[in-house]
Every structure is written in structure tokens, then in C-alpha cells.
Design a protein around this motif. Structure first.
Motif, mmCIF file in Angstrom:
data_model
loop_
_atom_site.group_PDB
_atom_site.id
_atom_site.type_symbol
_atom_site.label_atom_id
_atom_site.label_comp_id
_atom_site.label_asym_id
_atom_site.label_seq_id
_atom_site.Cartn_x
_atom_site.Cartn_y
_atom_site.Cartn_z
ATOM 1 N N GLY A 90 -21.787 14.518 -39.599
ATOM 2 C CA GLY A 90 -22.605 15.133 -40.781
ATOM 3 C C GLY A 90 -21.534 16.424 -41.054
ATOM 4 N N ILE A 91 -21.485 17.356 -39.936
ATOM 5 C CA ILE A 91 -21.047 18.664 -40.133
ATOM 6 C C ILE A 91 -19.316 18.317 -40.737
ATOM 7 C CG2 ILE A 91 -19.993 20.712 -38.921
ATOM 8 C CD1 ILE A 91 -22.393 20.479 -37.131
ATOM 9 N N LEU A 92 -18.765 17.408 -39.998
ATOM 10 C CA LEU A 92 -17.364 17.189 -40.178
ATOM 11 C C LEU A 92 -17.166 16.703 -41.632
ATOM 12 C CD1 LEU A 92 -16.059 16.099 -36.839
ATOM 13 C CD2 LEU A 92 -15.551 18.331 -37.823
ATOM 14 N N LEU A 93 -17.726 15.740 -41.741
ATOM 15 C CA LEU A 93 -17.732 15.171 -43.101
ATOM 16 C C LEU A 93 -18.210 15.727 -44.292
ATOM 17 C CD1 LEU A 93 -18.261 11.474 -41.769
ATOM 18 C CD2 LEU A 93 -16.229 12.287 -42.752
ATOM 19 N N GLY A 94 -19.306 16.583 -43.989
ATOM 20 C CA GLY A 94 -19.960 17.449 -44.837
ATOM 21 C C GLY A 94 -18.986 18.589 -45.407
ATOM 22 N N LEU A 95 -18.320 19.133 -44.508
ATOM 23 C CA LEU A 95 -17.144 20.155 -44.788
ATOM 24 C C LEU A 95 -16.141 19.415 -45.511
ATOM 25 C CD1 LEU A 95 -17.235 22.301 -41.233
ATOM 26 C CD2 LEU A 95 -18.028 22.984 -43.591
ATOM 27 N N TYR A 96 -15.917 18.225 -45.260
ATOM 28 C CA TYR A 96 -14.581 17.552 -45.751
ATOM 29 C C TYR A 96 -15.336 17.292 -47.395
ATOM 30 C CZ TYR A 96 -11.318 13.896 -46.899
ATOM 31 O OH TYR A 96 -10.488 13.157 -47.407
ATOM 32 N N ALA A 97 -16.488 16.777 -47.405
ATOM 33 C CA ALA A 97 -16.719 16.560 -48.986
ATOM 34 C C ALA A 97 -17.064 17.575 -49.650
ATOM 35 C CB ALA A 97 -18.309 15.987 -48.929
ATOM 36 N N ASP A 98 -17.550 19.153 -49.020
ATOM 37 C CA ASP A 98 -17.562 20.113 -49.908
ATOM 38 C C ASP A 98 -16.336 20.816 -50.269
ATOM 39 O OD1 ASP A 98 -20.338 20.055 -50.127
ATOM 40 O OD2 ASP A 98 -20.537 21.332 -48.129
ATOM 41 N N ARG A 99 -15.236 20.420 -49.371
ATOM 42 C CA ARG A 99 -13.598 20.859 -49.648
ATOM 43 C C ARG A 99 -13.046 20.189 -50.509
ATOM 44 N NH1 ARG A 99 -10.526 25.280 -50.062
ATOM 45 N NH2 ARG A 99 -8.522 24.736 -49.189
ATOM 46 N N VAL A 100 -12.864 18.673 -50.619
ATOM 47 C CA VAL A 100 -12.206 17.808 -51.406
ATOM 48 C C VAL A 100 -12.945 17.175 -52.274
ATOM 49 C CG1 VAL A 100 -10.391 17.822 -49.462
ATOM 50 C CG2 VAL A 100 -12.076 15.843 -49.820
ATOM 51 N N GLY A 101 -14.457 17.080 -52.299
ATOM 52 C CA GLY A 101 -15.101 16.222 -53.121
ATOM 53 C C GLY A 101 -15.755 15.085 -52.378
ATOM 54 N N ARG A 102 -16.728 14.582 -53.307
ATOM 55 C CA ARG A 102 -17.966 13.812 -53.034
ATOM 56 C C ARG A 102 -17.156 12.091 -53.096
ATOM 57 N NH1 ARG A 102 -19.907 18.598 -51.931
ATOM 58 N NH2 ARG A 102 -21.236 19.289 -53.642
ATOM 59 N N VAL A 148 -22.047 7.047 -40.792
ATOM 60 C CA VAL A 148 -23.297 7.093 -41.326
ATOM 61 C C VAL A 148 -23.737 8.833 -41.304
ATOM 62 C CG1 VAL A 148 -24.992 7.104 -39.440
ATOM 63 C CG2 VAL A 148 -25.291 5.935 -41.927
ATOM 64 N N GLY A 149 -23.048 9.781 -40.535
ATOM 65 C CA GLY A 149 -23.755 11.186 -40.469
ATOM 66 C C GLY A 149 -23.409 11.669 -41.760
ATOM 67 N N GLY A 150 -22.449 11.414 -42.467
ATOM 68 C CA GLY A 150 -22.080 12.140 -43.710
ATOM 69 C C GLY A 150 -22.342 11.143 -45.073
ATOM 70 N N GLN A 151 -23.057 10.069 -44.724
ATOM 71 C CA GLN A 151 -23.230 9.063 -45.985
ATOM 72 C C GLN A 151 -24.389 9.596 -46.963
ATOM 73 O OE1 GLN A 151 -21.597 6.511 -46.965
ATOM 74 N NE2 GLN A 151 -22.890 6.425 -48.525
ATOM 75 N N PHE A 152 -25.571 9.783 -46.112
ATOM 76 C CA PHE A 152 -26.782 10.277 -47.010
ATOM 77 C C PHE A 152 -26.375 11.591 -47.586
ATOM 78 C CE2 PHE A 152 -30.622 12.715 -47.246
ATOM 79 C CZ PHE A 152 -31.624 11.824 -48.057
ATOM 80 N N ALA A 153 -25.835 12.719 -47.113
ATOM 81 C CA ALA A 153 -25.734 14.106 -47.689
ATOM 82 C C ALA A 153 -24.730 13.615 -49.003
ATOM 83 C CB ALA A 153 -25.159 14.876 -46.683
ATOM 84 N N THR A 154 -23.586 12.911 -48.555
ATOM 85 C CA THR A 154 -22.580 12.832 -49.419
ATOM 86 C C THR A 154 -23.159 12.024 -50.858
ATOM 87 O OG1 THR A 154 -20.835 13.095 -48.053
ATOM 88 C CG2 THR A 154 -20.246 12.470 -50.211
ATOM 89 N N ALA A 155 -23.752 10.979 -50.548
ATOM 90 C CA ALA A 155 -24.294 10.129 -51.564
ATOM 91 C C ALA A 155 -25.429 10.703 -52.226
ATOM 92 C CB ALA A 155 -24.909 8.838 -50.950
ATOM 93 N N SER A 156 -26.293 11.721 -51.765
ATOM 94 C CA SER A 156 -27.386 12.531 -52.392
ATOM 95 C C SER A 156 -26.713 13.435 -53.365
ATOM 96 C CB SER A 156 -28.247 13.133 -51.229
ATOM 97 O OG SER A 156 -28.787 12.292 -50.369
ATOM 98 N N ALA A 157 -25.738 14.305 -52.786
ATOM 99 C CA ALA A 157 -24.929 15.187 -53.611
ATOM 100 C C ALA A 157 -24.335 14.729 -54.716
ATOM 101 C CB ALA A 157 -24.138 15.907 -52.873
#
Length: 456
Positions: A90-102, A148-157
């Protein structure tokens, strides 16, 4: 939730979040983004849920042993491993999504999950390749957990950032509907296999079919990458001159958002515990404690998934209209009161009908509690670190009270001998959720948030 605090700490972020003109999107693009987010998330959760349904068979195939309890415990521990790495993912993919996009993050997540699910479905048994078999299963679960660690957060965003003002909880609820779709699909496939195949056929090859089906989610990742536009709010944050959003360290993130993280974890804990007790753990519970056929639990889970496809959006609409926290407190309090009588009702007369009735009641409570969760969590954090904030808080809560629930309850039941252990577990989770939300500023004063103002 506390966007006023965010504006004071990150005034430029607030200006970007509020003032920058968002690119106009056609209705077809909005529908495409919602469809892709919901279907991609649903297929990921199908992959994750199916392991729980076939945990007893997986124990026979990959963790054979003379002691049935040890074999099941090893299988559930492997199930839990996928959750232990979820906060890291979640942290790694969340940072990735906040950096390059959902969009790019969702694409990567879905392809990774498809690959790990394919590995699970193709791994030979312990009898064929020995110790390498459980090691490959553990590897597959690790990859699934990271994905799946980053899935819920990125899809929600993605969903909340596409939502117009006043509809953020409703749009976010589609993320929960995608999980209901996954429950519907996984339980339906599980029920079909357990009723149409013999036990020998299930152990030999039948259990592999859902995992091979789940791997077909891979092409959806490429579809999102090439056919879905980036969320308008992230585009506004990124601006027109750069390819990535401004960087932010974890220290800066926690300094600005620690209260929101605690509140978000509190929001999620009771829903996660309820979901995994009544869906993932139930398949094991009905066989070992109630001595009912697995098909009974899967039939109820299938109907629950069908109902929640529609109940989650209703819950999101109610949260938009009355305010998410005005709905959260009374529903969780009612669930804490009802959890024990509901299990007692099933245990005193363990029949398929009683089990089905209890599953339907739990389904209504789960929908009322969880429909607004994606919108609640997403609006707690500013756009610049929304995926990171949601991923971190969501995955820690789900790991501790969802992923560990089957193993924890199995162990506590083994020690105490009480079939009511799941009820006490849910009561504890509900009380903890209420306390964590109430004793944070975000939970006590939701009206201070500009995001909340958009909603209500």
C-alpha cells in the motif's frame, strides 16, 4: 476530512486541489473510468477471496500432515501472509499512484495480481514437487498481497476524484460494489464446483479453475492504461507542465495526516472484521464448528454479494445526504449489540436456513457500515497524498482485523472451545472502531473539512 488543516500545512496543495481548473471529461469517459475501476477491482478481489473458500482443500494439496488443525493453521497462516505485506504494498503503490497517477498504478496492480493468481493455479501439489509447492504458494500470496495493497486506495481515489460535488460517497461506493461483485462471482463459482464435482475431483483439479479464471483479469490492466483518462483532480494537481506530481516524504505525510490515519483505521476496522468473519472465515466455520456443508455458506455468500451490489450504492447515497459520520455511529453501535444474538441464533440450531437468515442480516449491516468507506477515507486526505493515506490506513486495519481474523478466531476457538468466539471478536472490533473515530478530530468534527462540505 480535515482539509482546513491540510490547507494550513500545505497552502499550495490546497490551492491546487481547489483552484486549478479541472479538465473537462465526456460522460463516456466518466462511465469508462467507473466501469474499469469497478471491474478491475472486482476481479482482483475475486482472486483474493477464492483462497479462503478453498482453504481446506489447499491444506490437503500443499500442506499435508497428520494433524488436521496444524494443516489448516498453516493454510490460514499463508492466507494471512498476503495481508502482512499489504501495508508495504500500500505504501509503495500509494506513493507511486500519488506520484505518477491513478491510471498507471491501477494498470500495474491488475497485471501483477493476474500473474500471481496464475502462479497459484498452476503450482503442482506437494506430492509432485515437495517443499517447493508450499513455497510457491507463499510467493503467490506475497505477490497478491503487494498488489491488492494498493488496489482499494487507488480505485477509491480514482472514483472519488471523478465524482461531482455532493456525490463523492455515492461514486466511492462503487468500489465496495466491486467487492460485492467479487464475492458474488467467487462464491458462485465455489458453490458450483462444490456441488457439481466430487471431493476427489475438487482436490485433484477443480479448485484450480477459479484461480485460472482470475488470471484473465490481466487484459483489463492494459485497457485501463490505454483507454481510461487520468482522474481530473490528479490532473489539476499535476498541472500541464510536468509528468508527475510533487514529491512528499513519509515524515511530511505523517506530520500532516496522523489524525486522519487513525480516524481512517477506525472507520475500516469494524467493516473489515465483519466482512472477513462472515465471508472468508465462514466457509471454514460452518464445516468445523456447525458441521454444515460448505455449499450452505457459499449460497448465502452468493446472495449477499448480489444484494450488496445494490445496497452499497444506497448506503453511499444516504451518506451523501445525511453525512457519513451521522450514519456511521448508529449503525456500528447497532451491530455491536446484534453480533452476539446473531451468532447465538445460528449455533443453538445450526441449520442451513438459520445460517442463511443470519448471513442476510449481517449483509445489511455490512452494507450500511461500509458503503461510504471509500468516500470517507478518500476525503480524509488531500489529493497530493490521497492514495498513500488511504492505502496505509486501510491496509493496516484490514491486515490486523481482516486478514488475521480467520487465524485468530481459529486459535481462540481452539483454546476456549467456544463456538461464539467470532461474535466476541466482532464486538471488540466494533467498540475499537467507535473509540478510534470518536477520539480523533477528524471523526468528532467532520464538518471542518472542505471535502466533507462537498459531500454534504
Amino acid at each position: 476530512m480535515h482539509a482546513m488543516n491540510d490547507l494550513s500545512i500545505h497552502p499550495q496543495d490546497g490551492k491546487q486541489d481547489e483552484a486549478v481548473a479541472q479538465p473537462a471529461l465526456s460522460r463516456s469517459m466518466v462511465r469508462r473510468a467507473i466501469f474499469a475501476s469497478v471491474l478491475g477491482n472486482g476481479l482482483e478481489w475475486f482472486d483474493f477471496l477464492i483462497y479462503g473458500y478453498f482453504s481446506k482443500i489447499i491444506a490437503q494439496v500443499f500442506f499435508p500432515g497428520d494433524n488436521a488443525f496444524v494443516s489448516i493453521a498453516l493454510t490460514l497462516a499463508t492466507f494471512a501472509i498476503g495481508f502482512f505485506v499489504r501495508p508495504l504494498g500500500g505504501i509503495l503503490l500509494g506513493l507511486y499512484a500519488d506520484r505518477v497517477g491513478r491510471r498507471r498504478a491501477l494498470s500495474l496492480l491488475i497485471v501483477s495480481m493476474a500473474a500471481s493468481t496464475l502462479l497459484m493455479g498452476l503450482t503442482p501439489s506437494y506430492a509432485t514437487i515437495g517443499i517447493a509447492a508450499p513455497l510457491l504458494v507463499v510467493l503467490a500470496r506475497l505477490l497478491q498481497g503487494l498488489s491488492v495493497g494498493g488496489q482499494f486506495a487507488t480505485a477509491s481515489a480514482m472514483l472519488v476524484e471523478y465524482a461531482p460535488p455532493g456525490k463523492k460517497m455515492f461514486y466511492g461506493s462503487f468500489n465496495m460494489s466491486s467487492q460485492a461483485f467479487a464475492l458474488l462471482l467467487s462464491s458462485g463459482v465455489g458453490w458450483l464446483l462444490t456441488t457439481q464435482l466430487s471431493h476427489a475431483q475438487l482436490v485433484s483439479w477443480g479448485w484450480r479453475l477459479p484461480f485460472l479464471m482470475g488470471s484473465l483479469a490481466g487484459p483489463m490492466g492494459f485497457y485501463i492504461r490505454h483507454r481510461v483518462a487520468e482522474s481530473p483532480e490528479f490532473e489539476a494537481l499535476r498541472g500541464h507542465d510536468g509528468d508527475a506530481a510533487p514529491r512528499q516524504s513519509l515524515r511530511e505525510f505523517f506530520r500532516a495526516n496522523s489524525d486522519a490515519v487513525i480516524c481512517a483505521m477506525g472507520v475500516i476496522i469494524v467493516g473489515a472484521a465483519t466482512n472477513y468473519v462472515w465471508h472468508s472465515y465462514l466457509s471454514l466455520y460452518v464445516e468445523r464448528q456447525l458441521h454444515l456443508p460448505l455449499s450452505s455458506a457459499l449460497l448465502g455468500a452468493f446472495v449477499s454479494g448480489a444484494l450488496n451490489l445494490f445496497l452499497f450504492p444506497v448506503s453511499g447515497k444516504l451518506a451523501d445526504r445525511y453525512g457519513p459520520y451521522r450514519c456511521f455511529y448508529p449503525v456500528v453501535i447497532a451491530w455491536v449489540i446484534c453480533a452476539y444474538p446473531l451468532f447465538h441464533f445460528v449455533i443453538t440450531q445450526p441449520t442451513p436456513l438459520h445460517l442463511f437468515i443470519a448471513q442476510m442480516i449481517a449483509t445489511v449491516f455490512l452494507a450500511a457500515m461500509s458503503g461510504a468507506h471509500p468516500g470517507m477515507l478518500a476525503t480524509l486526505f488531500p489529493v497530493r497524498n490521497r492514495s498513500t493515506g488511504v492505502a496505509l490506513s486501510y491496509n493496516i486495519a484490514v491486515t490486523l482485523f481482516g486478514g488475521l481474523a480467520p487465524l485468530t478466531i481459529t486459535w481462540l476457538t481452539h483454546l476456549s472451545g467456544s463456538s461464539l468466539t467470532p461474535a466476541f471478536y466482532l464486538i471488540f472490533a466494533g467498540l475499537l472502531s467507535l473509540a478510534m473515530v470518536f477520539f480523533t478530530k477528524s471523526g468528532r468534527e467532520p464538518g471542518v473539512s472542505s471535502a466533507s462540505a462537498d459531500v454534504c
